[in-house]
Design a protein around this motif. Structure first.
Motif, mmCIF file in Angstrom:
data_model
loop_
_atom_site.group_PDB
_atom_site.id
_atom_site.type_symbol
_atom_site.label_atom_id
_atom_site.label_comp_id
_atom_site.label_asym_id
_atom_site.label_seq_id
_atom_site.Cartn_x
_atom_site.Cartn_y
_atom_site.Cartn_z
ATOM 1 N N ASP A 1 -67.742 -44.848 -45.474
ATOM 2 C CA ASP A 1 -66.474 -44.372 -45.112
ATOM 3 C C ASP A 1 -66.079 -44.794 -43.725
ATOM 4 O OD1 ASP A 1 -66.518 -43.073 -47.194
ATOM 5 O OD2 ASP A 1 -67.588 -41.238 -46.592
ATOM 6 N N TRP A 2 -66.777 -45.564 -43.016
ATOM 7 C CA TRP A 2 -66.411 -46.162 -41.723
ATOM 8 C C TRP A 2 -65.369 -47.476 -41.640
ATOM 9 C CZ3 TRP A 2 -71.251 -46.023 -37.781
ATOM 10 C CH2 TRP A 2 -71.497 -44.502 -37.514
ATOM 11 N N ASP A 3 -64.565 -47.279 -40.745
ATOM 12 C CA ASP A 3 -64.086 -48.526 -40.245
ATOM 13 C C ASP A 3 -64.722 -49.008 -38.875
ATOM 14 O OD1 ASP A 3 -62.569 -47.125 -38.435
ATOM 15 O OD2 ASP A 3 -60.883 -46.970 -39.750
ATOM 16 N N VAL A 4 -64.259 -49.930 -38.359
ATOM 17 C CA VAL A 4 -64.680 -50.430 -36.993
ATOM 18 C C VAL A 4 -64.275 -49.619 -35.942
ATOM 19 C CG1 VAL A 4 -62.791 -51.839 -36.345
ATOM 20 C CG2 VAL A 4 -65.104 -52.596 -35.616
ATOM 21 N N TYR A 5 -63.394 -48.809 -36.104
ATOM 22 C CA TYR A 5 -63.028 -47.880 -35.023
ATOM 23 C C TYR A 5 -64.149 -46.615 -35.068
ATOM 24 C CZ TYR A 5 -58.801 -50.310 -34.084
ATOM 25 O OH TYR A 5 -57.838 -51.400 -33.911
ATOM 26 N N SER A 6 -64.412 -46.138 -36.321
ATOM 27 C CA SER A 6 -65.654 -45.290 -36.249
ATOM 28 C C SER A 6 -66.865 -45.498 -35.768
ATOM 29 C CB SER A 6 -65.915 -44.879 -37.906
ATOM 30 O OG SER A 6 -64.726 -44.690 -38.632
#
Length: 400
Positions: free
Chosen positions: A211-216
């Motif tokens: 569920d993560w993107d690089v901003y997470s």
């Protein structure tokens, strides 16, 4: 990134780029390099611009063996300990016999992938010989412009709710490990001119956080580990000439070699579910060019530093924009090595190449493909891939 034309022979004409990969033992460095290379060797693999080969056949066979073990047997490679390895891969451009190939400045891009043993940041050397080997191994990667500092996704998951404990340990161990090498690396020099200038914090095993993107990932690191990251940045600045021309913890990246799962039948590895590995070549080749322009526009950089920063940038810009650098090269020879004019060499043309994006970049890429100009097509494709990685939230590029 150190680019050069091989001087011993006219052919093959080679440009070389270096990337350094740092991570603790078990962080997935061997799996990453195996998954970077392995898919390009499958019979079903197709690339209309270039072929990827391992310069050392035995090394390439071992990496492909690792990949096949994951693909066919759900078996991960054996963990390597205390082994500093440099892998050399050649991106061989197609169309060597056509008219465009005869005009291009080089035919092969070589990637030197430096894998620095994670255990060397966790344990003190057991002998003088090992201490010397650590220094020599680190020296070999000083030609890199880009370094990846891996955050182990599994350890991050194991420390859910207390991520700061793991991140502080990781960054502190790395900082202390580098400090132990400082006197030997500097020698009689006050500061190093040649040193990795872009340090990307990269999440390995990113498949564990679907569920993560690089901003997470970036937000977690900043929230939980700002102080140790600042300490690492300060330490690395003490190594380099022109310390403002250094990015540490400003760029972030997601990486996953495959999707690893446990089922009732046992472990399963889907090697088609990779994240970020297709950005390795674009990051190593295009990011230093962009960063050189960004720094050049806001600070005065001595020529001795400029000459090692994204070396060969003028040639890259020439290929990307179609501009000629004959007049610029004459100007460079007349510029002072210090002072306000020292960092201005080729800046407008470099800026045009570094900032090329959108429709114009796609147009040049399409034209290059149509005219079988495989070099321009490859470099513009790398730049398109880099931009797409940002759009897909797999990569954060520093704006400084």
């Amino acid at each position: 990134m150190r680019w050069y034309v091989r001087a011993m022979a006219k052919y093959p004409r080679v440009r070389e780029q270096h990337i350094a990969v740092f991570g603790e033992g078990g962080s997935g460095k061997t799996v990453l390099v195996s998954s970077f290379f392995g898919p390009t060797q499958e019979g079903s693999y197709s690339n209309d611009l270039w072929d990827l080969v391992a310069d050392d056949t035995g090394q390439g066979n071992r990496l492909y063996q690792n990949y096949l073990g994951m693909r066919d047997r759900a078996r991960t490679p054996l963990t390597t300990r205390f082994a500093g390895t440099t892998y050399y891969f050649s991106v061989k451009l197609k169309g060597g016999d056509n008219a465009a190939a005869k005009k291009r400045p080089f035919d092969t891009l070589r990637l030197a992938w430096h894998d620095y043993p994670g255990e060397w940041f966790e344990e003190s050397p057991s002998s003088e010989e090992e201490a010397n080997r650590r220094v020599d191994t680190f020296r070999s990667l000083l030609r890199s412009d880009v370094a990846l500092l891996l955050v182990d996704g599994q350890k991050l998951l194991d420390n859910t709710g207390e991520e700061e404990r793991y991140l502080k340990s990781l960054l502190t161990n790395f900082r202390q490990g580098v400090l132990r090498l400082k006197d030997d690396l500097l020698g009689d020099e006050d500061r190093l001119v040649e040193f990795p200038r872009i340090w990307i914090v990269a999440l390995s095993k990113a498949d564990l956080f679907p569920d993560w993107d690089v901003y997470s990932f970036r937000d977690l690191v900043i929230e939980k580990a700002t102080d140790p990251l600042d300490d690492l940045r300060s330490t690395l600045k003490d190594f380099v000439d022109t310390p403002d021309a250094l990015s540490v913890g400003e760029d972030f990246m997601l990486l996953s070699s495959a999707k690893f799962e446990l089922s009732a039948a046992g472990p399963e590895i889907d090697v088609t579910q990779r994240v970020g590995l297709d950005l390795i070549l674009p990051v190593a080749s295009m990011l230093p060019l962009e960063r050189r322009v960004q720094w050049n526009e806001r600070m005065e950089i001595p020529r001795k530093v400029l000459d090692t920063l994204a070396d060969g940038a003028e040639t890259l810009a020439e290929v990307l924009t179609g501009e000629t650098f004959l007049d610029i090269n004459k100007l460079v020879a007349k510029l002072p090595k210090f002072g306000p004019l020292a960092s201005m060499a080729g800046l407008p043309a470099l800026a045009a190449a570094a900032k090329m994006a959108g429709p114009k970049l796609r147009e040049i890429n399409a034209q290059a493909r149509e005219h079988h100009d495989f070099l321009t097509a490859t470099l513009t494709q790398f730049k398109l891939n880099l931009d797409q990685g940002v759009k897909d939230k797999l990569l954060i590029r520093s704006l400084k």
